[in-house]
Structure formats: C-alpha cells, structure tokens
Design a protein around this motif. Structure first.
Motif, PDB file in Angstrom:
ATOM      1  N   GLU A   1       0.736  -1.213   0.510  1.00 54.07           N
ATOM      2  CA  GLU A   1       0.119  -0.062  -0.298  1.00 54.07           C
ATOM      3  C   GLU A   1       1.095   1.439   0.351  1.00 54.07           C
ATOM      4  OE1 GLU A   1      -3.321   2.424   2.891  1.00 54.07           O
ATOM      5  OE2 GLU A   1      -2.985  -0.456   3.023  1.00 54.07           O
ATOM      6  N   LEU A   2       1.967   1.243   0.730  1.00 52.09           N
ATOM      7  CA  LEU A   2       2.335   2.558   1.139  1.00 52.09           C
ATOM      8  C   LEU A   2       3.855   2.495  -0.559  1.00 52.09           C
ATOM      9  CD1 LEU A   2       4.289   2.246   4.274  1.00 52.09           C
ATOM     10  CD2 LEU A   2       3.022   4.017   3.568  1.00 52.09           C
ATOM     11  N   LEU A   3       4.159   1.179  -0.946  1.00 49.86           N
ATOM     12  CA  LEU A   3       4.699   1.681  -2.109  1.00 49.86           C
ATOM     13  C   LEU A   3       3.410   2.264  -3.190  1.00 49.86           C
ATOM     14  CD1 LEU A   3       6.747   0.930  -4.100  1.00 49.86           C
ATOM     15  CD2 LEU A   3       6.638  -1.678  -4.821  1.00 49.86           C
ATOM     16  N   ASP A   4       2.514   1.400  -3.165  1.00 49.40           N
ATOM     17  CA  ASP A   4       1.509   2.475  -4.410  1.00 49.40           C
ATOM     18  C   ASP A   4       1.362   3.569  -4.064  1.00 49.40           C
ATOM     19  OD1 ASP A   4       1.421  -0.531  -6.022  1.00 49.40           O
ATOM     20  OD2 ASP A   4      -0.790  -0.949  -4.461  1.00 49.40           O
ATOM     21  N   GLU A   5       1.357   4.102  -3.754  1.00 47.60           N
ATOM     22  CA  GLU A   5       0.625   5.525  -2.745  1.00 47.60           C
ATOM     23  C   GLU A   5       2.117   6.513  -3.752  1.00 47.60           C
ATOM     24  OE1 GLU A   5       0.599   5.824   1.293  1.00 47.60           O
ATOM     25  OE2 GLU A   5      -1.744   4.848   1.228  1.00 47.60           O
ATOM     26  N   ALA A   6       3.088   5.857  -3.074  1.00 49.62           N
ATOM     27  CA  ALA A   6       4.792   6.449  -3.196  1.00 49.62           C
ATOM     28  C   ALA A   6       5.185   6.829  -5.596  1.00 49.62           C
ATOM     29  CB  ALA A   6       5.800   5.719  -3.382  1.00 49.62           C
ATOM     30  N   VAL A   7       4.435   5.019  -5.470  1.00 48.22           N
ATOM     31  CA  VAL A   7       4.480   5.437  -6.874  1.00 48.22           C
ATOM     32  C   VAL A   7       3.552   6.632  -7.859  1.00 48.22           C
ATOM     33  CG1 VAL A   7       4.338   4.361  -8.812  1.00 48.22           C
ATOM     34  CG2 VAL A   7       5.095   3.227  -7.112  1.00 48.22           C
TER      35      VAL A   7
ATOM     36  N   TRP B   1      13.698  10.201  -6.491  1.00 50.66           N
ATOM     37  CA  TRP B   1      12.559  10.644  -5.882  1.00 50.66           C
ATOM     38  C   TRP B   1      12.433  12.397  -5.980  1.00 50.66           C
ATOM     39  CZ3 TRP B   1       8.457   6.735  -5.518  1.00 50.66           C
ATOM     40  CH2 TRP B   1       9.172   5.548  -5.063  1.00 50.66           C
ATOM     41  N   GLN B   2      11.151  12.944  -7.187  1.00 53.81           N
ATOM     42  CA  GLN B   2      11.182  13.889  -7.457  1.00 53.81           C
ATOM     43  C   GLN B   2       9.957  14.664  -6.739  1.00 53.81           C
ATOM     44  OE1 GLN B   2      13.552  15.855  -9.699  1.00 53.81           O
ATOM     45  NE2 GLN B   2      14.338  14.238  -9.263  1.00 53.81           N
ATOM     46  N   SER B   3       8.924  14.228  -5.943  1.00 56.93           N
ATOM     47  CA  SER B   3       8.283  14.400  -5.090  1.00 56.93           C
ATOM     48  C   SER B   3       8.440  14.095  -3.569  1.00 56.93           C
ATOM     49  CB  SER B   3       6.611  13.775  -5.357  1.00 56.93           C
ATOM     50  OG  SER B   3       6.080  13.805  -4.086  1.00 56.93           O
ATOM     51  N   SER B   4       8.067  14.679  -3.054  1.00 53.23           N
ATOM     52  CA  SER B   4       8.891  14.924  -1.297  1.00 53.23           C
ATOM     53  C   SER B   4       7.285  13.684  -1.056  1.00 53.23           C
ATOM     54  CB  SER B   4       9.148  16.113  -0.435  1.00 53.23           C
ATOM     55  OG  SER B   4       7.562  16.878  -0.889  1.00 53.23           O
ATOM     56  N   THR B   5       6.957  14.541  -0.704  1.00 52.25           N
ATOM     57  CA  THR B   5       5.708  13.132  -0.921  1.00 52.25           C
ATOM     58  C   THR B   5       5.963  11.992  -1.022  1.00 52.25           C
ATOM     59  OG1 THR B   5       4.140  14.688  -0.861  1.00 52.25           O
ATOM     60  CG2 THR B   5       3.042  12.360  -0.247  1.00 52.25           C
ATOM     61  N   ALA B   6       6.546  10.995  -1.691  1.00 51.95           N
ATOM     62  CA  ALA B   6       6.942   9.849  -2.528  1.00 51.95           C
ATOM     63  C   ALA B   6       7.589   9.769  -1.823  1.00 51.95           C
ATOM     64  CB  ALA B   6       7.233   9.404  -4.174  1.00 51.95           C
ATOM     65  N   ARG B   7       8.907  10.431  -1.628  1.00 54.65           N
ATOM     66  CA  ARG B   7      10.345   9.900  -0.799  1.00 54.65           C
ATOM     67  C   ARG B   7       9.950   9.909  -0.101  1.00 54.65           C
ATOM     68  NH1 ARG B   7      12.243  14.838  -1.664  1.00 54.65           N
ATOM     69  NH2 ARG B   7      13.998  13.530  -3.399  1.00 54.65           N
TER      70      ARG B   7
ATOM     71  N   LYS C   1       7.168   8.941   1.738  1.00 52.38           N
ATOM     72  CA  LYS C   1       6.731   7.191   1.689  1.00 52.38           C
ATOM     73  C   LYS C   1       7.027   6.314   1.959  1.00 52.38           C
ATOM     74  CE  LYS C   1       2.154   9.190   1.630  1.00 52.38           C
ATOM     75  NZ  LYS C   1       0.561   8.404   2.523  1.00 52.38           N
ATOM     76  N   TYR C   2       8.188   6.595   1.114  1.00 56.42           N
ATOM     77  CA  TYR C   2       9.272   4.940   0.366  1.00 56.42           C
ATOM     78  C   TYR C   2       9.850   4.593   1.701  1.00 56.42           C
ATOM     79  CZ  TYR C   2      12.804   2.277  -1.666  1.00 56.42           C
ATOM     80  OH  TYR C   2      13.767   0.597  -1.314  1.00 56.42           O
ATOM     81  N   GLU C   3      10.435   6.013   2.424  1.00 49.87           N
ATOM     82  CA  GLU C   3      10.678   6.131   3.903  1.00 49.87           C
ATOM     83  C   GLU C   3      10.035   5.213   4.739  1.00 49.87           C
ATOM     84  OE1 GLU C   3      14.293   6.447   4.734  1.00 49.87           O
ATOM     85  OE2 GLU C   3      14.180   7.400   2.221  1.00 49.87           O
TER      86      GLU C   3
END
Length: 660
Positions: A89-95, A139-145, A147-149
């Motif tokens: 779920e977190l990976l999908d959100e990050a992508v 990562w270009q998106s801080s939100t995505a980064r 989520k990945y963290e």
C-alpha cells in the motif's frame, strides 16, 4: 460523599479469595466414591471428577475445550500477510505521488521524464523486488520519498518487534539517535550472549547490561537465564511464523528485510541474535508451522505474538490434559490461562487445584503402601452415612417410622433425633432446650425474657435392642451384575448396611461375602474398590458354606442371612476345593446349594433373598428356596436395593416392632 471519600468494591484479583469458604469435599467425595464403586481406582476416580467438574465448578475438560476453541479461532481469523500488504500500500502511494509529480513538473527534460515513467511502469510484480529496485531511485516528489522512507521505517520496526515485543510502537517516529541506541543494544546483547555461551559471564555483566538497556525490556528479567528464556520464546515464535508463510511470502519478506531502516546491518545483528538464542535454547520449537486461514492480516510483530499465543495454548492444553507422569493441577500456569481465556477460567483452574490438594491432604483419601490412593475408613463412614440416609433410615420426613427406628426400648445409643408423632423414646432435654434457644434467637427474640418450646424443638434419645445379631450379607459379583447396571447399587447397599450396624447396632457382627465362580469373605474397603471381572459362575453353594462357618463362630447371636443375586446357581465347590461351572444349572449344583441352605436354616437363621431382574428361572428357584426355609423373597429395583435390604434387616432384627 460529603464527609469522606467514596469507596468502590470489586472482585478480589490478588490470588485465592481470602474470605472464600473452605473447599467442601462432600459432593466431590460422593462422586469419587461412585466411580470407585463402579470399578475405578480412587486415583482415577479423583482425576475423572476433576476432569468433568460439577454443577458449580468448571472441569478440566471444559477448560481444555475452551483452549482448543481459542486456538482454532486464532488460526481461522488471521493471515500472515499484514506487513506485506502495508508495504504494498505504501509503495503504491509512493509511485502514484511520484507519477503525479512527473506530470506536473514542466521543467523536467522529456527524456528524463519518459525514462522515469518507464522505470515506474516496469517495476517487478513482487513487492520485495519492487522496493529493492527503487532503493536507489531519485524521488522527485517529497511526498513519495516520505512514503518510501515509511516503508523502510515500518520494516525496521516490524523486524525488531518480532524479537522484542512493543518495539514497533516504541520506535514510531524514532530519530537516528534512537536507531543508533537500538543498534548498540543489539551489539551489547549479542556480546553478552556470546560470553554466556562460553561460560565467562557474571551476574555483574548482566546487571551492567540491564543498567544500560533495561528500559527496552519491560519483562524485567532478574538474571541472564530469564532474559534468554524471554527472548528465545519470541524468537522461536518468529521462526515459526516464517515457516507458516507461503514460499512466495517468505521470499518477499527476506528481500524486504534488507531494506529495514535502510541498513543491512540490522538484519545481520538480528540473525546473529537468532543464532545465539537457538544455540542456547535448542529445546524451543524453532521449526514448527501453523496453517492460518483468515483474512485479518497480521504484521510481523503481531503475527509473532499470535504464534506465542498458540505456543502458550499448546502448553496449557498439555498441562490441562494431566496425561504425563507426576502431573498435578499445580502445574497449570494460572497467569497464562488468565491471559488466554480470562479471569473466570483462571479462577476455575485455581479452584480445581485447591480441590485436588484438599482431597489429597484430607482424611478422605489415603496413600497405600504401594503408592495408590484409596478411600480411607473415614471416607467410607461418611459415604455410608449418606447412603444410609438415601435409604430413608435417617430421613426427617414424617410418617415413615419403619426406617427411623434404632431399636426397641433398651440401651441408649448416645444419639438423638427429632421427635415424630408416635415416638415413645425419652427426651434429650439438653438438645431440646438448645434448639429452642437457637430458634428464639434466630427469630429475633430474647431467650432471657422467656422460652417457649415448640414441637420442632424436641429431640429424643435413640435406643437399641439388647439382642445381638450375626449378620451375613451375600452379594453376587458375577459379571452379569456389572453388565446389567447392578454393580454400584450392590456396593452402595453393603456400605449402607455396614453404616447402620456400626453406628446403631454396635453389638452386632457383620460379615460381607461376595460370590462369583468362588466365594470369599471381603472387607468393606476391598468390596468398595472391587472392579468388575468377566467371570462366569454364580457359586451360591460356596457362599452359604462361608456363611454357615461365620454363624457357628457366633453361637450366642441371632443369625440373619441376606442374599443379593441376579442369577440361578451355576457353580458349586467340589470336595477338592475346585469350582465347577455349568449353564444351564445342573441338578448337582442345585442339590448342593439346597443342602447348604438347609444347614443355615438349622441354625435358626432369618433368611431373605433379594432378587434382581426378571429371570423366570431365578424367580422360581428363589421362591422354592424361601418356602423351604421359611424365608422371604424381595424383588426391588436396582435403585431401591439399599432401602429394601436396610428395611428388611430392621424388620428381622427387631421382630417385636410393628410392621408399619
């Protein structure tokens, strides 16, 4: 409250209730005695009673059923893919956030954007492989980064929570300093375990470790062994959880584990810890697995906790089974039972343990020289009193004088009982006045201002006739008695008659004789514990020979013969002391039996036959025998046998009494 603090009261939870009444062994003794008379050993009878419980007490079987039901519920409710689902779920959100950012960023080179889009679109299907492939992604998106963290943070906390309960919550939002402290603790812990494995550690080493890292161990172990036990149980549960996963889940988790906190060193430390614990506690179950069937996903820490619950339930199941050598109910872990089934189950188990201890320490059961538990003389007397009361002899019901007479006017027995209409025995003045005082006080009156007697206050002194009797009870112990459900009633009858004679007719002598293929004189405790045996033969001839011998040893006493049987004589004793069996009965057997009965009759014995069952041949035979010796045949049901024998004995014992 205006003048003080309010008080609230609840159930006492500090162990056994100090105000609880003492354990009542009456019901337990009666049920245990019934099983003993049915053929169980006292040890087994006690175990069976504790297993089935009673109306007001939950037994071991019910507690075991609840343990197994909780185990089934855990397996049916849960699945082990909770962490994988969270990571996916977190990976999908990050992508998704990254692709949104790529679409919005107008300053990005088209070729770079296309390359990134292609990289995100072609991620592996496996969650672990996808996370690993993105480990070096810019990562270009801080939100995505972020989520990945979160994925790496979640994995780290779950991995630690598998080995140290509560770490997932404790490390939520942890800083780099917190993670460094955990890493330092793992290093120190592994060094301590290595030192312990070599036998070089001291208590001071443990104390120093706890002084530095003790806040991370809420179990508060007091020494190195307690620490190892706690950690090994959870680590073994973590291994069983991995073994319970599908191969695909296990492979993904292994790949994801390297991303925990973004540092492979964590897994190295945890693997070293697992290896240390497994070598120090090889007896733990490190290879087992379970089949989870539910849809409620569990994280790694919670899943390990459930595996620990299952291990606790398995241990409780074994403890409650009491199937191993030397088992006692004190073996049951009350804390674990309370944790798994609640306080009520813990109270039930504690009550059973106290009952078991009270039974073993009481005078009701005693340990024989061979180590077996047996009913003590006190238990037999207590049971006999209950059984005698069941016959109606000690009944307080009005209008039944036939079963309450202790004898005609004569010597005082020392006992007293409530007066009933028609009684002529002298009053027991002390007991009568005491009853009146007690009744007046209970009704709110003041005995000092005056005392009035009521009929219910009066007690009379019991007497017994001076004539002594030699009583023989012959009981059929052929296999048909057990097969037709007459085994226990036969024993209950012997106990009731023994109690009556030993307490109300102390000058009488009682002989118990059992007869199957052979006959033998038997003590009451032996008859009580006798188990049914598949033995063909009803040797009434031999039993009558022993009865005659007993009567001749007591020539000044009045002979009374009571015979309980459910079959015709099918065996007799030869001149060489061997038993001969024939069915149907042969004339030789019947002739020898009748001849021996005539010898008994010549001693002026009062003879009564108690016929069990409806066999026509037995009915004809006993009626002919009774007619020959001026005796009597009584045909009670098995349940009424005791009352029939007691009443007939009283009638024969005191012939001057009217037949009420």
């Amino acid at each position: 409250m205006r003048h003080g603090k309010a008080s609230r009261y609840g159930r006492y939870t500090g162990g056994p209730d100090p105000l609880a009444p003492p354990i009542d062994l009456t019901e337990a003794l009666e049920e245990i005695a019934d099983d003993v008379m049915a053929g169980y050993s006292p040890e087994r009878a006690m175990r069976e009673y504790l297993r089935r419980g009673s109306r007001d007490m939950t037994g071991l079987d019910e507690l075991s059923r609840r343990v197994q039901q909780r185990r089934r519920d855990l397996l049916k409710r849960h699945s082990l893919d909770g962490t994988l689902d969270q990571v996916r779920e977190l990976l999908d959100e990050a992508v998704l956030e990254e692709r949104k950012q790529l679409a919005r960023d107008i300053t990005m080179d088209d070729m770079d954007r296309d390359f990134r889009e292609m990289q995100l679109m072609n991620l592996p299907e496996a969650t672990g492989a996808a996370v690993t492939e993105l480990s070096d992604y810019d990562w270009q998106s801080s939100t995505a980064r972020e989520k990945y963290e979160q994925i790496k943070d979640l994995l780290g906390r779950e991995m630690l929570d598998q080995r140290f309960q509560g770490m997932k919550q404790a490390l939520e939002g942890a800083t780099e300093e917190d993670r460094a402290a955990i890493s330092e603790m793992l290093n120190d812990l592994n060094d301590l375990l290595d030192k312990h494995a070599r036998g070089e550690d001291t208590q001071q080493d443990f104390d120093d470790f706890m002084a530095k890292h003790g806040h991370q161990f809420p179990e508060n172990p007091q020494n190195i062994d307690e620490l190892i036990d706690t950690l090994a149980q959870r680590a073994a549960a973590a291994q069983r959880m991995l073994a319970s996963m599908t191969p695909e889940q296990r492979a993904e988790l292994m790949e994801l584990s390297m991303q925990a906190f973004g540092s492979p060193e964590l897994m190295d430390q945890l693997n070293r810890l697992d290896a240390n614990l497994q070598s120090l506690r090889p007896g733990e179950d490190w290879t087992g697995s379970e089949q989870f069937e539910g849809d409620q996903g569990l994280g790694l820490g919670d899943g390990t906790g459930v595996l620990q619950d299952l291990a606790e339930l398995d241990a409780l199941s074994e403890q409650l089974s009491q199937s191993y050598a030397g088992s006692t109910l004190s073996d049951v872990d009350i804390d674990k039972l309370s944790r798994q089934l609640g306080d009520d189950a813990a109270v039930s188990a504690r009550t059973l343990a106290e009952l078991e201890k009270a039974l073993k320490e009481s005078d009701m059961l005693r340990r024989s020289s061979d180590g077996d538990l047996r009913l003590s003389p006190q238990a037999i007397r207590r049971l006999g009193k209950t059984l005698l009361k069941d016959t109606g002899y000690l009944s307080d019901r009005q209008g039944q004088r036939d079963t309450r007479n202790a004898g005609a006017a004569g010597e005082l027995t020392g006992s007293s009982r409530a007066w009933h209409f028609g009684d002529t025995e002298p009053w027991n003045v002390t007991r009568t006045i005491t009853n009146a005082i007690t009744r007046t006080a209970s009704e709110g009156g003041n005995p000092g201002t005056g005392l009035q007697l009521e009929v219910g206050d009066v007690e009379i002194q019991e007497t017994e006739a001076r004539t002594q009797a030699a009583v023989v009870l012959l009981v059929d112990t052929s296999f048909s008695m057990a097969a037709e459900g007459r085994w226990v009633p036969m024993k209950r009858t012997a106990l009731a008659l023994h109690q009556l004679i030993s307490t109300r007719f102390r000058g009488d002598e009682l002989e118990l004789i059992n007869f199957g293929r052979y006959a033998s004189q038997v003590q009451l405790d032996e008859l009580t514990a006798m188990a049914p045996a598949y033995e063909q033969g009803t040797n009434l001839h031999h039993a009558l020979m022993l009865a005659t011998r007993f009567f001749r040893r007591h020539p000044t006493m009045r002979p009374v013969l009571l015979v309980v049987t459910d079959g015709e004589p099918t065996a007799h004793l030869t001149s060489h002391g061997e038993a001969r069996f024939w069915y149907p009965p042969r004339p030789e057997t019947l002739e020898l039996t009748v001849t021996e009965l005539d010898r008994v009759q010549r001693l002026n014995a009062a003879i009564t036959f108690f016929r069990l069952g409806d066999d026509p041949g037995l009915k004809r035979f006993l009626e002919a025998m009774a007619s020959r010796v001026d005796g009597k045949v009584v045909a009670p049901s098995a349940q009424d046998l005791g009352a029939a024998v007691v009443n007939e004995f009283l009638h024969v014992r005191s012939p001057r009494l009217p037949d009420w």
